[in-house]
Design a protein around this motif. Structure first.
Motif, PDB file in Angstrom:
ATOM      1  N   UNK A  68       8.752  -6.218   2.519  1.00 37.89           N
ATOM      2  CA  UNK A  68       8.528  -5.140   1.547  1.00 37.89           C
ATOM      3  C   UNK A  68       8.079  -5.721   0.211  1.00 37.89           C
ATOM      4  N   UNK A  69       8.761  -6.764  -0.241  1.00 38.16           N
ATOM      5  CA  UNK A  69       8.419  -7.377  -1.527  1.00 38.16           C
ATOM      6  C   UNK A  69       7.008  -7.953  -1.497  1.00 38.16           C
ATOM      7  N   UNK A  70       6.655  -8.570  -0.392  1.00 37.04           N
ATOM      8  CA  UNK A  70       5.313  -9.143  -0.260  1.00 37.04           C
ATOM      9  C   UNK A  70       4.258  -8.038  -0.331  1.00 37.04           C
ATOM     10  N   UNK A  71       4.518  -6.920   0.351  1.00 40.94           N
ATOM     11  CA  UNK A  71       3.567  -5.807   0.326  1.00 40.94           C
ATOM     12  C   UNK A  71       3.452  -5.231  -1.084  1.00 40.94           C
ATOM     13  N   UNK A  72       4.573  -5.066  -1.770  1.00 48.87           N
ATOM     14  CA  UNK A  72       4.520  -4.524  -3.122  1.00 48.87           C
ATOM     15  C   UNK A  72       3.707  -5.431  -4.044  1.00 48.87           C
ATOM     16  N   UNK A  73       3.878  -6.726  -3.906  1.00 45.64           N
ATOM     17  CA  UNK A  73       3.133  -7.650  -4.769  1.00 45.64           C
ATOM     18  C   UNK A  73       1.634  -7.567  -4.491  1.00 45.64           C
ATOM     19  N   UNK A  74       1.272  -7.357  -3.241  1.00 45.88           N
ATOM     20  CA  UNK A  74      -0.146  -7.180  -2.906  1.00 45.88           C
ATOM     21  C   UNK A  74      -0.699  -5.902  -3.531  1.00 45.88           C
ATOM     22  N   UNK A  75       0.116  -4.859  -3.525  1.00 46.77           N
ATOM     23  CA  UNK A  75      -0.356  -3.538  -3.929  1.00 46.77           C
ATOM     24  C   UNK A  75      -0.221  -3.285  -5.428  1.00 46.77           C
ATOM     25  N   UNK A  76       0.738  -3.939  -6.072  1.00 43.79           N
ATOM     26  CA  UNK A  76       0.865  -3.833  -7.521  1.00 43.79           C
ATOM     27  C   UNK A  76       1.361  -2.494  -8.034  1.00 43.79           C
ATOM     28  N   UNK A  77       2.174  -1.787  -7.244  1.00 43.99           N
ATOM     29  CA  UNK A  77       2.707  -0.498  -7.683  1.00 43.99           C
ATOM     30  C   UNK A  77       3.955  -0.686  -8.545  1.00 43.99           C
ATOM     31  N   UNK A  78       4.308   0.373  -9.278  1.00 40.58           N
ATOM     32  CA  UNK A  78       5.495   0.309 -10.139  1.00 40.58           C
ATOM     33  C   UNK A  78       6.767   0.660  -9.380  1.00 40.58           C
ATOM     34  N   UNK A  79       6.623   1.266  -8.192  1.00 38.84           N
ATOM     35  CA  UNK A  79       7.783   1.699  -7.408  1.00 38.84           C
ATOM     36  C   UNK A  79       7.513   1.487  -5.931  1.00 38.84           C
ATOM     37  N   UNK A  80       8.602   1.332  -5.177  1.00 35.71           N
ATOM     38  CA  UNK A  80       8.522   1.253  -3.718  1.00 35.71           C
ATOM     39  C   UNK A  80       9.379   2.373  -3.142  1.00 35.71           C
ATOM     40  N   UNK A  81       8.768   3.180  -2.294  1.00 35.27           N
ATOM     41  CA  UNK A  81       9.464   4.277  -1.624  1.00 35.27           C
ATOM     42  C   UNK A  81       9.712   3.876  -0.174  1.00 35.27           C
ATOM     43  N   UNK A  82      10.983   3.704   0.163  1.00 34.01           N
ATOM     44  CA  UNK A  82      11.384   3.234   1.485  1.00 34.01           C
ATOM     45  C   UNK A  82      11.597   4.452   2.368  1.00 34.01           C
ATOM     46  N   UNK A  83      10.670   4.699   3.284  1.00 38.56           N
ATOM     47  CA  UNK A  83      10.695   5.957   4.031  1.00 38.56           C
ATOM     48  C   UNK A  83      11.560   5.894   5.282  1.00 38.56           C
ATOM     49  N   UNK A  84      11.994   4.694   5.673  1.00 39.37           N
ATOM     50  CA  UNK A  84      12.873   4.533   6.822  1.00 39.37           C
ATOM     51  C   UNK A  84      14.210   3.972   6.331  1.00 39.37           C
ATOM     52  N   UNK A  85      15.188   3.969   7.208  1.00 35.44           N
ATOM     53  CA  UNK A  85      16.505   3.429   6.860  1.00 35.44           C
ATOM     54  C   UNK A  85      16.409   1.921   6.641  1.00 35.44           C
ATOM     55  N   UNK A  86      16.945   1.453   5.526  1.00 30.73           N
ATOM     56  CA  UNK A  86      16.975   0.022   5.214  1.00 30.73           C
ATOM     57  C   UNK A  86      18.440  -0.385   5.053  1.00 30.73           C
ATOM     58  N   UNK A  87      18.827  -1.432   5.740  1.00 32.86           N
ATOM     59  CA  UNK A  87      20.227  -1.863   5.712  1.00 32.86           C
ATOM     60  C   UNK A  87      20.651  -2.292   4.311  1.00 32.86           C
ATOM     61  N   UNK A  88      21.945  -2.159   4.036  1.00 36.99           N
ATOM     62  CA  UNK A  88      22.470  -2.472   2.706  1.00 36.99           C
ATOM     63  C   UNK A  88      22.118  -3.888   2.272  1.00 36.99           C
ATOM     64  N   UNK A  89      22.266  -4.844   3.174  1.00 37.99           N
ATOM     65  CA  UNK A  89      21.995  -6.243   2.818  1.00 37.99           C
ATOM     66  C   UNK A  89      20.528  -6.426   2.426  1.00 37.99           C
TER      67      UNK A  89
END
Length: 213
Positions: A68-89
């Motif tokens: 997710x972090x790698x994708x955000x850095x490629x895309x350069x957005x100010x926010x990430x919207x996680x549309x599926x369940x992501x574990x706490x860790x």
């Protein structure tokens, strides 16, 4: 009122949404189903063209923090919207990797269990977004369904969590005011209700903003 106009396809649609009053635009990356996915390169191009203070949300179906972090850095957005369940860790790891990016966890409101899911995720993210997908299907629905979910459950979630709650799911100019009054969210998120032919419709966009002001 915070309004995110989602499923933005190009810079022209982004400018149209912002000129109408959008606080944020949503940029949909690869999904198992639903409308509006565009390539990461297109997301990066649109995000770079959007002036502050308008926010840019990367919608991702990825569930591992590093990816997710790698994708955000490629895309350069100010926010990430996680549309599926992501574990706490993974959420904790993602916060360390992206300390300055708004983390938005989607909760698909399918029943009372959604309240517990939201309560568990809220301390680990900046915002909860309530939508009407169904992640349990063989081909997951993770947004853009055009369906309205149970706003009473959404209201319970909004009253339960300590972070801002955005409301999505089947919103359009005809029900946006009622949604605001019933749920009292921090903002609204709209996609299919403004796209009668797949493209962002200027008249519907104006009607949506007029209905909530």
């Amino acid at each position: 009122m915070f309004v995110k106009v989602c499923c933005i396809a190009d810079v022209g649609e982004a400018r149209l949404a912002i000129s109408a009053g959008a606080s944020a635009i949503g940029l949909v990356s690869a999904m198992p189903s639903g409308p509006g996915p565009i390539a990461d390169g297109a997301i990066a191009e649109i995000a770079a063209a959007v002036p502050r203070p308008t926010e840019t949300f990367l919608l991702t179906a990825l569930v591992e923090a590093e990816a997710i972090a790698e994708q955000q850095r490629r895309c350069g957005t100010t926010a990430v919207q996680l549309v599926d369940y992501v574990e706490d860790a993974e959420l904790r790891r993602l916060r360390r990797l992206l300390p300055d990016v708004r983390l938005v966890q989607v909760i698909h409101v399918t029943g009372p269990a959604s309240v517990d899911e939201a309560r568990a995720a809220a301390p680990l993210v900046d915002t909860i977004l309530l939508d009407s997908g169904n992640p349990s299907l063989a081909v997951k629905e993770l947004g853009g369904t055009g369906r309205v979910h149970d706003w009473a459950t959404s209201r319970r979630i909004r009253e339960t969590v300590a972070v801002p709650v955005l409301l999505a799911g089947g919103l359009h100019p005809g029900n946006a005011r009622e949604a605001l009054e019933r749920v009292l969210p921090a903002g609204l998120d709209v996609c299919s209700g403004l796209r009668p032919n797949g493209r962002l419709d200027a008249a519907r966009l104006r009607a949506f903003f007029d209905s909530i002001h």
